[in-house]
Write a protein that holds these residues in place. Structure first.
Motif, PDB file in Angstrom:
ATOM      1  N   TYR A   1     -14.187  10.490   7.849  1.00  0.00           N
ATOM      2  CA  TYR A   1     -15.163  11.495   6.986  1.00  0.00           C
ATOM      3  C   TYR A   1     -14.149  12.291   6.176  1.00  0.00           C
ATOM      4  CZ  TYR A   1     -18.751  10.839  10.569  1.00  0.00           C
ATOM      5  OH  TYR A   1     -19.624  10.299  11.287  1.00  0.00           O
ATOM      6  N   SER A   2     -14.751  12.846   5.104  1.00  0.00           N
ATOM      7  CA  SER A   2     -13.902  13.958   4.326  1.00  0.00           C
ATOM      8  C   SER A   2     -14.256  15.245   4.374  1.00  0.00           C
ATOM      9  CB  SER A   2     -13.932  13.789   2.920  1.00  0.00           C
ATOM     10  OG  SER A   2     -13.749  12.124   2.655  1.00  0.00           O
ATOM     11  N   PHE A   3     -13.673  16.237   4.730  1.00  0.00           N
ATOM     12  CA  PHE A   3     -13.946  17.706   4.842  1.00  0.00           C
ATOM     13  C   PHE A   3     -13.328  18.488   3.547  1.00  0.00           C
ATOM     14  CE2 PHE A   3     -14.071  16.054   9.085  1.00  0.00           C
ATOM     15  CZ  PHE A   3     -15.072  16.916   9.653  1.00  0.00           C
ATOM     16  N   TYR A   4     -14.032  19.277   2.816  1.00  0.00           N
ATOM     17  CA  TYR A   4     -13.758  19.909   1.676  1.00  0.00           C
ATOM     18  C   TYR A   4     -13.564  21.502   2.187  1.00  0.00           C
ATOM     19  CZ  TYR A   4     -15.235  15.682  -0.402  1.00  0.00           C
ATOM     20  OH  TYR A   4     -15.378  14.482  -0.831  1.00  0.00           O
ATOM     21  N   ILE A   5     -12.287  22.017   1.989  1.00  0.00           N
ATOM     22  CA  ILE A   5     -11.890  23.603   2.418  1.00  0.00           C
ATOM     23  C   ILE A   5     -11.521  24.206   1.183  1.00  0.00           C
ATOM     24  CG2 ILE A   5     -10.789  25.101   3.817  1.00  0.00           C
ATOM     25  CD1 ILE A   5     -12.691  22.666   5.566  1.00  0.00           C
TER      26      ILE A   5
ATOM     27  N   LEU B   1     -23.235  20.920   4.655  1.00  0.00           N
ATOM     28  CA  LEU B   1     -22.717  21.995   4.281  1.00  0.00           C
ATOM     29  C   LEU B   1     -22.758  23.021   5.455  1.00  0.00           C
ATOM     30  CD1 LEU B   1     -24.359  23.214   0.656  1.00  0.00           C
ATOM     31  CD2 LEU B   1     -22.190  22.038   1.097  1.00  0.00           C
ATOM     32  N   ALA B   2     -21.814  23.960   5.390  1.00  0.00           N
ATOM     33  CA  ALA B   2     -21.940  25.073   6.422  1.00  0.00           C
ATOM     34  C   ALA B   2     -20.928  26.364   5.922  1.00  0.00           C
ATOM     35  CB  ALA B   2     -21.238  24.644   7.994  1.00  0.00           C
ATOM     36  N   PHE B   3     -21.243  27.483   6.550  1.00  0.00           N
ATOM     37  CA  PHE B   3     -20.626  28.623   6.136  1.00  0.00           C
ATOM     38  C   PHE B   3     -20.086  29.465   7.245  1.00  0.00           C
ATOM     39  CE2 PHE B   3     -20.336  33.012   4.433  1.00  0.00           C
ATOM     40  CZ  PHE B   3     -19.939  32.642   3.241  1.00  0.00           C
TER      41      PHE B   3
ATOM     42  N   TYR C   1     -12.211  18.306  12.355  1.00  0.00           N
ATOM     43  CA  TYR C   1     -11.290  18.882  11.529  1.00  0.00           C
ATOM     44  C   TYR C   1     -11.127  20.302  12.093  1.00  0.00           C
ATOM     45  CZ  TYR C   1      -8.260  20.286   8.041  1.00  0.00           C
ATOM     46  OH  TYR C   1      -7.104  20.791   6.943  1.00  0.00           O
ATOM     47  N   THR C   2      -9.684  20.714  12.361  1.00  0.00           N
ATOM     48  CA  THR C   2      -9.556  22.187  12.859  1.00  0.00           C
ATOM     49  C   THR C   2      -9.078  23.068  11.770  1.00  0.00           C
ATOM     50  OG1 THR C   2      -9.241  21.495  15.147  1.00  0.00           O
ATOM     51  CG2 THR C   2      -8.473  23.507  14.549  1.00  0.00           C
ATOM     52  N   LEU C   3      -9.577  24.288  11.417  1.00  0.00           N
ATOM     53  CA  LEU C   3      -8.931  25.091  10.494  1.00  0.00           C
ATOM     54  C   LEU C   3      -8.138  25.897  11.398  1.00  0.00           C
ATOM     55  CD1 LEU C   3     -11.855  26.013   8.332  1.00  0.00           C
ATOM     56  CD2 LEU C   3      -9.769  25.079   7.532  1.00  0.00           C
ATOM     57  N   ALA C   4      -6.748  26.166  11.350  1.00  0.00           N
ATOM     58  CA  ALA C   4      -6.206  26.769  12.008  1.00  0.00           C
ATOM     59  C   ALA C   4      -5.609  28.280  11.532  1.00  0.00           C
ATOM     60  CB  ALA C   4      -4.691  26.028  12.428  1.00  0.00           C
TER      61      ALA C   4
ATOM     62  N   THR D   1     -13.036  32.825   4.733  1.00  0.00           N
ATOM     63  CA  THR D   1     -14.391  32.878   4.405  1.00  0.00           C
ATOM     64  C   THR D   1     -15.247  32.354   3.172  1.00  0.00           C
ATOM     65  OG1 THR D   1     -14.582  35.279   5.758  1.00  0.00           O
ATOM     66  CG2 THR D   1     -16.408  34.782   4.095  1.00  0.00           C
ATOM     67  N   GLY D   2     -16.228  31.699   3.506  1.00  0.00           N
ATOM     68  CA  GLY D   2     -16.876  30.838   2.588  1.00  0.00           C
ATOM     69  C   GLY D   2     -17.555  29.609   3.006  1.00  0.00           C
ATOM     70  N   GLU D   3     -17.956  28.742   1.817  1.00  0.00           N
ATOM     71  CA  GLU D   3     -18.666  27.522   2.408  1.00  0.00           C
ATOM     72  C   GLU D   3     -17.629  26.330   2.488  1.00  0.00           C
ATOM     73  OE1 GLU D   3     -22.316  26.060   0.093  1.00  0.00           O
ATOM     74  OE2 GLU D   3     -20.680  24.981  -0.928  1.00  0.00           O
ATOM     75  N   ILE D   4     -18.113  25.536   3.758  1.00  0.00           N
ATOM     76  CA  ILE D   4     -17.465  24.250   3.848  1.00  0.00           C
ATOM     77  C   ILE D   4     -18.358  23.030   3.857  1.00  0.00           C
ATOM     78  CG2 ILE D   4     -16.179  23.210   5.760  1.00  0.00           C
ATOM     79  CD1 ILE D   4     -15.282  25.844   6.969  1.00  0.00           C
ATOM     80  N   LYS D   5     -17.432  22.001   3.280  1.00  0.00           N
ATOM     81  CA  LYS D   5     -18.615  20.872   3.032  1.00  0.00           C
ATOM     82  C   LYS D   5     -17.961  19.461   3.586  1.00  0.00           C
ATOM     83  CE  LYS D   5     -18.562  18.800  -0.875  1.00  0.00           C
ATOM     84  NZ  LYS D   5     -18.809  18.788  -2.457  1.00  0.00           N
TER      85      LYS D   5
END
Length: 562
Positions: free
Chosen positions: A267-271, A310-312, A284-287, A294-298
């Motif tokens: 999968y591909s994550f867009y940060i 999408l998630a926020f 995928y872990t955001l450390a 803060t914001g939108e993640i895809k």
């Protein structure tokens, strides 16, 4: 009589227009069966001879008082025998023994016959799944499996089930084909049932089984068939696996899933617009989150970036700035104020404490510092799982001042206790001008302290108390007399007190007499006033009576003249 055999008999008689049916005996394959001779059983003593046969073949014959003898059919050698009641016993029956047997009995001059139909039953084997499909595409009619059961008579029936629910053929999504084969040597039947099935998404966890029904045994069920259903992805979902709310420094795990089967491996994550591709994983872990996180993640499929989810996320933060830290020293009487600035992502609470005491929820401010204002101040700012604490220590300094210097004679001993009450910060030290015993001090609280010393004065003297700290000093003196002088002074005081009591008594008596005289005078005055008012009214009454008498006299005179 077995129901199927009975039905066959009835149909045969109906076609052949016969009057009665043969007796039916059921036998189990491989076991021993006894076929009764009805006429021989009715009156076996009258039977002269009995013979068993089938079709055109003869099996056994028995004459009265003799043993049975085998006739020309060798298939029943060592397997057939006749009992005393002329019943036929056959061991190890097979499908070849399923036929109609005739018992012929000679009684006197009569020859009697009765026929018996032997039916052989054989239970089928446990059902077995064969040709099982490993993968199925949704919507495509595919052979799912075959169900096989062998060695039965009559042939067994097979029913397919999905999650314990019978499947009914519709020739579109469900097609069932059943084939029955009879073994030429044994005469036993093998039943094979093939299931063609068009899978749907919901079949990914479905269980398929086949069940065998037979009149000679209980129902038997096969092992389950678990399908692997494949279908393409139609929807992607992005989940925030970690529990919020989130604050700076937290880690957040993201999970991307697709509804296809088998699921994608990458999968591909867009940060913040930056692409992160994970292989053989869907998380995928955001450390070490920051407020900038803060914001939108895809997330999306690697081979189809148009299929996204999408998630926020919101990262809470709390910044606290206090312009006073550490130790702060101020002079007694000065002003003091501290400034608190709070920057937060949401609603927050502020609380202030000084030691164990709760203060108003605003920074401390003093226009005229006192020693009691000194102490450790704590500010706590909290918000949704975040809390920050700021502290400082306020020190109020001042040169020492003696507030009071007193003496007191001990009640139980010939000693005197001197007490020197002082204020100051840092804590002042004390120096007495005399030596004594029981030199002590109270606790130093809010800049206040009391020093004490016990002495035994032998002469009249002046005692000084000196308190000092780094900012200065203060001194006070007190005259202390001997114990003899104290006794003399006590006597004088007692005489003075007695004289004072006598004077107070005399003054009281005089004041009482004066008040009594005034009371008597007031009463006398009121009496005179009331007496005078009564005399005046009496005089008026007397004058009125005189006038009335004079008028009567004048009237009498006028009457006389007439």
């Amino acid at each position: 009589m077995h129901w199927s055999a009975l039905l066959t008999c009835v149909l045969t008689l109906s076609l052949m227009k016969q009057v009665s049916c043969s007796e039916i005996v059921n036998g189990k394959y491989g076991e021993t069966v006894e076929i009764p001779c009805k006429n021989g059983r009715d009156n076996p003593q009258a039977v002269i001879m009995a013979k068993w046969k089938y079709g055109s073949g003869n099996i056994l014959v028995k004459q009265a008082g003799q043993n049975a003898s085998l006739l020309e059919d060798v298939k029943y050698k060592n397997r057939a025998s006749i009992k005393e009641d002329f019943s036929l016993v056959i061991t190890q029956v097979t499908m070849d023994d399923q036929k109609t047997f005739t018992c012929m009995v000679v009684v006197g001059e009569d020859i009697l016959e009765n026929t018996v139909q032997l039916l052989i039953y054989k239970a089928p084997s446990q059902p077995k799944i064969t040709k099982e499909a490993t993968v199925m595409e949704i919507g495509k009619l595919t052979t799912l499996a075959q169900c096989l059961t062998t060695g039965a008579n009559p042939a067994a029936n097979i029913t397919w089930f999905k999650n314990k629910t019978p499947l009914m053929p519709d020739e579109t999504a469900i097609k069932i084909t059943t084939v029955v084969d009879v073994d030429s040597e044994t005469g036993l039947s093998t039943t094979t049932s093939k299931l063609d099935y068009a899978a749907v998404k919901e079949d990914i966890d479905a269980q398929f089984t086949c069940r065998v029904q037979h009149i000679g045994s209980a129902e038997m069920e096969s092992a389950a068939v678990n399908l692997t259903v494949i279908y393409p992805t139609e929807k992607v979902t992005l989940q925030v696996m970690s529990q919020g709310p989130f604050k700076e420094g937290d880690n957040v795990t993201l999970k991307c899933t697709a509804d296809g089967n088998p699921p994608p491996k990458s999968y591909s994550f867009y940060i913040k617009g930056e692409k992160k591709t994970v292989e053989n994983a869907n998380t995928y872990t955001l450390a070490h989150l920051t407020r900038a996180s803060t914001g939108e993640i895809k997330c999306s499929l690697v081979d189809d970036e148009d299929m996204t989810a999408l998630a926020f996320i919101t990262v809470d933060y709390l910044d606290v700035f206090l312009d006073t830290t550490g130790k702060v020293s101020k002079k007694l009487g000065e002003s003091f104020e501290t400034v608190l600035n709070v920057s937060a992502s949401g609603k927050h609470q502020i609380s202030w404490r000084k030691g164990n005491y709760k203060l108003d929820n605003h920074p401390p401010k003093f226009d005229n510092l006192k020693y009691s204002d000194a102490g450790v101040y704590e500010c706590v700012v909290s918000m949704a799982g975040l809390q920050k604490t700021r502290t400082f220590e306020l020190i109020v300094e001042g040169r020492p001042v003696i507030k009071n210097l007193i003496k007191k004679r001990s009640d139980e001993s010939m000693t005197k206790v001197l007490r020197c009450e002082a204020e100051g910060s840092p804590k002042p030290t004390v120096e007495w001008s005399v030596n004594g015993t029981n030199v002590a001090e109270t606790a130093y609280v809010d800049g206040k302290i009391t020093y004490s010393i016990t002495i035994v004065p032998k002469v009249n003297l002046t005692v000084s108390c000196t308190v000092s700290n780094v900012l200065g000093s203060d001194i006070k003196s007190i005259n202390v007399s001997t114990l003899v002088d104290d006794v003399t002074m006590d006597k004088r005081e007692d005489q003075k007190d007695e004289y004072s009591d006598q004077m107070a008594l005399a003054v009281g008596i005089v004041v009482g007499l004066v008040l009594a005289t005034l009371a008597i005078g007031l009463a006398y005055w009121l009496y005179l006033k009331k007496f005078r008012q009564g005399t005046w009214k009496t005089g008026e009454k007397e004058d009125g009576s005189a006038e009335e008498s004079k008028k009567l006299e004048e009237n009498q005179s006028q009457k006389t003249d007439v």
